[in-house]
Design a protein around this motif. Structure first.
Motif, mmCIF file in Angstrom:
data_model
loop_
_atom_site.group_PDB
_atom_site.id
_atom_site.type_symbol
_atom_site.label_atom_id
_atom_site.label_comp_id
_atom_site.label_asym_id
_atom_site.label_seq_id
_atom_site.Cartn_x
_atom_site.Cartn_y
_atom_site.Cartn_z
ATOM 1 N N SER A 91 -20.848 5.180 -36.214
ATOM 2 C CA SER A 91 -21.283 6.372 -35.481
ATOM 3 C C SER A 91 -21.140 6.128 -33.981
ATOM 4 N N GLY A 92 -20.536 7.094 -33.313
ATOM 5 C CA GLY A 92 -20.346 7.012 -31.876
ATOM 6 C C GLY A 92 -19.245 6.062 -31.431
ATOM 7 N N ALA A 93 -18.524 5.472 -32.372
ATOM 8 C CA ALA A 93 -17.470 4.506 -32.032
ATOM 9 C C ALA A 93 -16.269 5.201 -31.396
ATOM 10 N N GLY A 126 -19.629 15.784 -36.039
ATOM 11 C CA GLY A 126 -19.324 15.560 -34.641
ATOM 12 C C GLY A 126 -18.139 14.643 -34.380
ATOM 13 N N ALA A 127 -17.449 14.212 -35.427
ATOM 14 C CA ALA A 127 -16.289 13.327 -35.228
ATOM 15 C C ALA A 127 -15.101 14.121 -34.675
ATOM 16 N N ASP A 128 -14.283 13.452 -33.872
ATOM 17 C CA ASP A 128 -13.099 14.082 -33.279
ATOM 18 C C ASP A 128 -11.851 13.440 -33.878
ATOM 19 N N PHE A 129 -11.116 14.211 -34.683
ATOM 20 C CA PHE A 129 -9.906 13.741 -35.365
ATOM 21 C C PHE A 129 -8.640 14.280 -34.697
ATOM 22 N N LEU A 185 -19.194 8.095 -39.626
ATOM 23 C CA LEU A 185 -18.318 8.340 -38.482
ATOM 24 C C LEU A 185 -18.879 9.441 -37.575
ATOM 25 N N SER A 186 -20.177 9.676 -37.655
ATOM 26 C CA SER A 186 -20.795 10.722 -36.829
ATOM 27 C C SER A 186 -20.509 10.467 -35.355
ATOM 28 N N ASN A 187 -20.045 11.510 -34.679
ATOM 29 C CA ASN A 187 -19.769 11.484 -33.238
ATOM 30 C C ASN A 187 -18.725 10.443 -32.821
#
Length: 97
Positions: free
Chosen positions: A18-20, A59-62, A37-39
Motif C-alpha cells: 500500500s502506498g508503494a 486508489g491504485a494508479d495503473f 496495492l491500495s494507493n
C-alpha cells in the motif's frame, strides 16, 4: 520506493504494498495473491503476465500498464478510489468500461 525494481516472477502473497511507488517496475510473471496495492502507483510498470488474485487496489494508479484481458477484468471488478499522489481515478487508469 520500488521505482524501476525487478519483481519478475516474485510471489507476493499477502504482501502489503500500500502506498508503494512501483513506477516503471517489472512485475511480469509475479503472483499477487491477497496483495494490498491500495494507493500504490504502478505507472508504466510491466505486468502483462502478472496474476492478480484477490488483490486490494483502492486508489491504485495503473496508468500505462499493459495487462492481459483476464487480469484487466479481475482488476476492473475490484477497482475503486482515487490515487492520493497522482489524483487519478483507479477505474480510469485501468480504462475500465
Amino acid at each position: 520506493d520500488l521505482r524501476g525494481a525487478s519483481l519478475f516472477g516474485a510471489k507476493l502473497q499477502d504482501a502489503d504494498l500500500s502506498g508503494a511507488d512501483l513506477t516503471d517496475a517489472t512485475l511480469d510473471s509475479a503472483v499477487l495473491e491477497g496483495t494490498n496495492l491500495s494507493n500504490a502507483v504502478l505507472e508504466n510498470a510491466f505486468a502483462f503476465n502478472t496474476k492478480f488474485i484477490a488483490v486490494t487496489i483502492e486508489g491504485a494508479d495503473f496508468s500505462n500498464v499493459p495487462l492481459r484481458g483476464d487480469a484487466l477484468k479481475t482488476l476492473c471488478a475490484a477497482a475503486s478510489g482515487t490515487n492520493p499522489v497522482t489524483g487519478r481515478v483507479t477505474r480510469d487508469t485501468l480504462e475500465c468500461s
